[in-house]
Design a protein around this motif. Structure first.
Motif, mmCIF file in Angstrom:
data_model
loop_
_atom_site.group_PDB
_atom_site.id
_atom_site.type_symbol
_atom_site.label_atom_id
_atom_site.label_comp_id
_atom_site.label_asym_id
_atom_site.label_seq_id
_atom_site.Cartn_x
_atom_site.Cartn_y
_atom_site.Cartn_z
ATOM 1 N N PRO A 152 6.040 9.449 1.324
ATOM 2 C CA PRO A 152 5.824 8.939 2.670
ATOM 3 C C PRO A 152 4.314 8.593 3.034
ATOM 4 C CG PRO A 152 6.116 11.329 2.994
ATOM 5 C CD PRO A 152 6.135 10.637 1.320
ATOM 6 N N ASP A 153 4.123 7.352 3.923
ATOM 7 C CA ASP A 153 2.868 6.947 4.535
ATOM 8 C C ASP A 153 1.954 6.724 3.576
ATOM 9 O OD1 ASP A 153 4.251 7.535 6.837
ATOM 10 O OD2 ASP A 153 3.446 9.474 7.410
ATOM 11 N N LEU A 154 2.264 5.930 2.483
ATOM 12 C CA LEU A 154 1.344 5.806 1.562
ATOM 13 C C LEU A 154 -0.177 4.839 1.985
ATOM 14 C CD1 LEU A 154 0.515 5.595 -1.591
ATOM 15 C CD2 LEU A 154 1.560 3.309 -1.866
ATOM 16 N N TYR A 155 0.181 3.936 3.212
ATOM 17 C CA TYR A 155 -0.693 3.219 3.948
ATOM 18 C C TYR A 155 -2.027 4.375 4.284
ATOM 19 C CZ TYR A 155 1.993 4.926 7.955
ATOM 20 O OH TYR A 155 2.328 5.656 8.754
ATOM 21 N N ARG A 156 -1.556 5.598 4.531
ATOM 22 C CA ARG A 156 -2.596 6.511 5.156
ATOM 23 C C ARG A 156 -3.307 7.238 4.227
ATOM 24 N NH1 ARG A 156 0.043 11.148 8.469
ATOM 25 N NH2 ARG A 156 0.785 11.639 6.486
ATOM 26 N N ASP A 157 -2.490 7.391 2.954
ATOM 27 C CA ASP A 157 -3.312 8.343 1.911
ATOM 28 C C ASP A 157 -4.028 7.450 0.789
ATOM 29 O OD1 ASP A 157 -2.169 10.641 2.849
ATOM 30 O OD2 ASP A 157 -0.563 10.886 1.621
ATOM 31 N N ASN A 158 -3.461 6.400 0.549
ATOM 32 C CA ASN A 158 -3.964 5.350 -0.320
ATOM 33 C C ASN A 158 -3.849 3.946 0.057
ATOM 34 O OD1 ASN A 158 -4.654 3.707 -2.625
ATOM 35 N ND2 ASN A 158 -3.840 5.377 -4.097
ATOM 36 N N PRO A 159 -4.737 3.591 1.065
ATOM 37 C CA PRO A 159 -4.153 2.151 1.646
ATOM 38 C C PRO A 159 -4.718 0.917 0.770
ATOM 39 C CG PRO A 159 -6.390 3.337 2.669
ATOM 40 C CD PRO A 159 -5.679 4.214 1.800
ATOM 41 N N THR A 160 -5.458 1.220 -0.176
ATOM 42 C CA THR A 160 -5.728 0.223 -1.045
ATOM 43 C C THR A 160 -4.513 -0.024 -1.915
ATOM 44 O OG1 THR A 160 -8.235 0.927 -1.307
ATOM 45 C CG2 THR A 160 -7.132 -0.309 -3.183
ATOM 46 N N ALA A 161 -3.833 1.103 -2.527
ATOM 47 C CA ALA A 161 -2.587 0.746 -3.339
ATOM 48 C C ALA A 161 -1.755 0.157 -2.500
ATOM 49 C CB ALA A 161 -2.194 2.154 -3.936
ATOM 50 N N CYS A 162 -1.375 0.776 -1.199
ATOM 51 C CA CYS A 162 -0.438 -0.001 -0.326
ATOM 52 C C CYS A 162 -0.765 -1.408 -0.308
ATOM 53 C CB CYS A 162 -0.468 0.848 0.929
ATOM 54 S SG CYS A 162 1.079 0.491 2.147
ATOM 55 N N CYS A 163 -1.914 -1.886 0.284
ATOM 56 C CA CYS A 163 -2.453 -3.339 0.243
ATOM 57 C C CYS A 163 -1.989 -3.990 -0.875
ATOM 58 C CB CYS A 163 -3.809 -3.431 0.812
ATOM 59 S SG CYS A 163 -4.007 -3.025 2.434
ATOM 60 N N ARG A 164 -2.355 -3.345 -1.975
ATOM 61 C CA ARG A 164 -2.005 -4.182 -3.459
ATOM 62 C C ARG A 164 -0.863 -4.355 -3.579
ATOM 63 N NH1 ARG A 164 -2.493 0.043 -6.624
ATOM 64 N NH2 ARG A 164 -0.489 -0.172 -7.551
ATOM 65 N N MET A 165 0.380 -3.525 -3.191
ATOM 66 C CA MET A 165 1.692 -3.662 -3.519
ATOM 67 C C MET A 165 2.341 -4.629 -2.441
ATOM 68 S SD MET A 165 3.089 -0.157 -5.172
ATOM 69 C CE MET A 165 2.107 0.964 -4.241
ATOM 70 N N ARG A 166 1.982 -4.693 -1.302
ATOM 71 C CA ARG A 166 2.611 -5.197 -0.179
ATOM 72 C C ARG A 166 2.005 -6.382 0.177
ATOM 73 N NH1 ARG A 166 6.418 -1.976 0.592
ATOM 74 N NH2 ARG A 166 7.403 -3.356 1.946
ATOM 75 N N LYS A 167 0.581 -6.703 -0.153
ATOM 76 C CA LYS A 167 -0.021 -7.943 0.055
ATOM 77 C C LYS A 167 -0.665 -8.718 -1.008
ATOM 78 C CE LYS A 167 -1.852 -6.831 4.722
ATOM 79 N NZ LYS A 167 -3.071 -6.652 5.602
ATOM 80 N N VAL A 168 -1.419 -7.880 -1.828
ATOM 81 C CA VAL A 168 -2.142 -8.627 -2.922
ATOM 82 C C VAL A 168 -1.270 -9.137 -4.034
ATOM 83 C CG1 VAL A 168 -3.944 -8.374 -4.763
ATOM 84 C CG2 VAL A 168 -4.338 -7.401 -2.584
ATOM 85 N N GLU A 169 -0.209 -8.423 -4.452
ATOM 86 C CA GLU A 169 0.698 -8.620 -5.628
ATOM 87 C C GLU A 169 1.684 -9.748 -5.119
ATOM 88 O OE1 GLU A 169 0.109 -4.676 -8.078
ATOM 89 O OE2 GLU A 169 2.068 -5.050 -7.209
ATOM 90 N N PRO A 170 2.219 -9.577 -3.644
ATOM 91 C CA PRO A 170 3.085 -10.553 -3.262
ATOM 92 C C PRO A 170 2.410 -11.888 -3.365
ATOM 93 C CG PRO A 170 3.401 -8.674 -2.250
ATOM 94 C CD PRO A 170 2.218 -8.347 -3.131
ATOM 95 N N LEU A 171 1.061 -11.931 -2.847
ATOM 96 C CA LEU A 171 0.492 -13.156 -2.748
ATOM 97 C C LEU A 171 0.025 -13.856 -4.255
ATOM 98 C CD1 LEU A 171 -1.167 -15.397 -0.950
ATOM 99 C CD2 LEU A 171 -3.276 -14.148 -1.542
ATOM 100 N N ALA A 172 -0.228 -12.893 -5.094
ATOM 101 C CA ALA A 172 -0.397 -13.347 -6.536
ATOM 102 C C ALA A 172 0.851 -13.971 -6.881
ATOM 103 C CB ALA A 172 -0.763 -12.302 -7.517
ATOM 104 N N ARG A 173 2.276 -13.512 -6.967
ATOM 105 C CA ARG A 173 3.301 -14.010 -7.146
ATOM 106 C C ARG A 173 3.442 -15.606 -6.401
ATOM 107 N NH1 ARG A 173 4.754 -8.584 -7.291
ATOM 108 N NH2 ARG A 173 5.543 -8.924 -5.212
ATOM 109 N N MET A 174 3.140 -15.543 -5.415
ATOM 110 C CA MET A 174 3.553 -16.455 -4.236
ATOM 111 C C MET A 174 2.735 -17.677 -5.010
ATOM 112 S SD MET A 174 1.723 -18.548 -1.953
ATOM 113 C CE MET A 174 0.668 -17.483 -1.244
#
Length: 274
Positions: A152-174
């Motif tokens: 739970p709450d990965l955005y709180r404990d590891n925001p960099t990992a959360c951003c990577r999986m939910r923003k950076v990698e989707p943009l990379a595929r897009m």
């Protein structure tokens, strides 16, 4: 409608500030991305990359001082293929600038699953107002699947990992189908962005265009008013920079506009523009 009342109450509710970390025992290492989709953008050929670098070398200085409208017209005249226009939905300036100027363009929106309801409302209004197609990109995992996999709450404990999986990698595929993309980065956004050029070649060889990089925040407001653009309601409620609801706080008058992003941590960028 998201409650935008007390800053302290919102921080406590979202776990942004002063909350204890959730143990990750028994969950997948957040440094290991979910399988099932590419996590990087395919590099363009050396010839395509060289052509983009030549455009940067020839035109960057010449475009400095030009209006955003002129830069968009330059894009239409000098690039072939469909152009991705990235949209955060904090405002709709890029959609307005691209409409009628960049004829082969697609509006692209990253739906992280953590957006404010108001942000999703703006996205729906954009789809109704503009004739350019709106493409919505999502992470591999839903929020519920990410919680089950990484805790739970990965955005709180590891925001960099959360951003990577939910923003950076989707943009990379897009970005794979596109040879060029347009962003809304401005030099006044942060110290890290103060030297951002109008044209750049990203790490995959794609041309990145920043048509409003020379604008101030007041320029954005003036453009919104002059063109009667869709207004994100939270920008009128103390949120000058809007990301995911879990990681965005209101900002007091006079504070750094981006200080409400990832409040309580040292993080300042999601990674999309690094």
């Amino acid at each position: 409608m998201t409650d935008t009342g007390s800053l302290g109450g919102f921080a406590a509710a979202t776990g942004l500030v002063g909350a204890a970390a959730v143990p990750r025992t028994g969950y997948r290492d957040p440094e290991v991305s979910p399988s099932g989709a590419p996590t990087t953008t395919t590099h363009l050929s050396p010839e395509q990359t060289a052509a983009h670098r030549a455009l940067v070398d020839e035109w960057n200085d010449r475009l400095e001082g030009r209006t955003a409208e002129e830069i968009m017209a330059w894009v239409n005249d000098h690039l072939t293929g469909t152009i991705a226009v990235t949209m955060s939905m904090q405002d709709t300036v890029l959609a307005e600038l691209a409409q009628g100027r960049v004829h082969d363009a697609e509006l692209v929106f990253l739906d992280t699953g953590y957006h404010f309801d108001e942000t999703m409302d703006v996205a729906r209004e954009v789809d109704e107002r503009y004739t350019l197609p709106l493409r919505t990109v999502e992470p591999v995992l839903t929020v519920e699947e990410q919680t089950a996999t990484y805790g739970p709450d990965l955005y709180r404990d590891n925001p960099t990992a959360c951003c990577r999986m939910r923003k950076v990698e989707p943009l990379a595929r897009m970005l794979n189908p596109y040879e060029a993309w347009i962003s809304g980065v401005k030099r006044v956004d942060s110290e890290l962005r103060k030297n951002t050029p109008i044209l750049d070649v990203d790490r995959t060889g794609r041309l990145k265009i920043n048509p409003i990089v020379q604008w101030t925040d007041q320029d954005v407001e003036d453009y919104i008013e002059a063109h009667d653009l869709i207004i994100h309601p939270l920008t009128r409620q103390g949120y000058p920079s809007i990301g995911c609801a879990t990681c965005t706080l209101p900002v007091a008058p006079g504070e750094d506009p981006r200080s409400g992003r990832w409040a309580g941590s040292s993080k300042t960028e999601c990674g999309l523009h690094l």
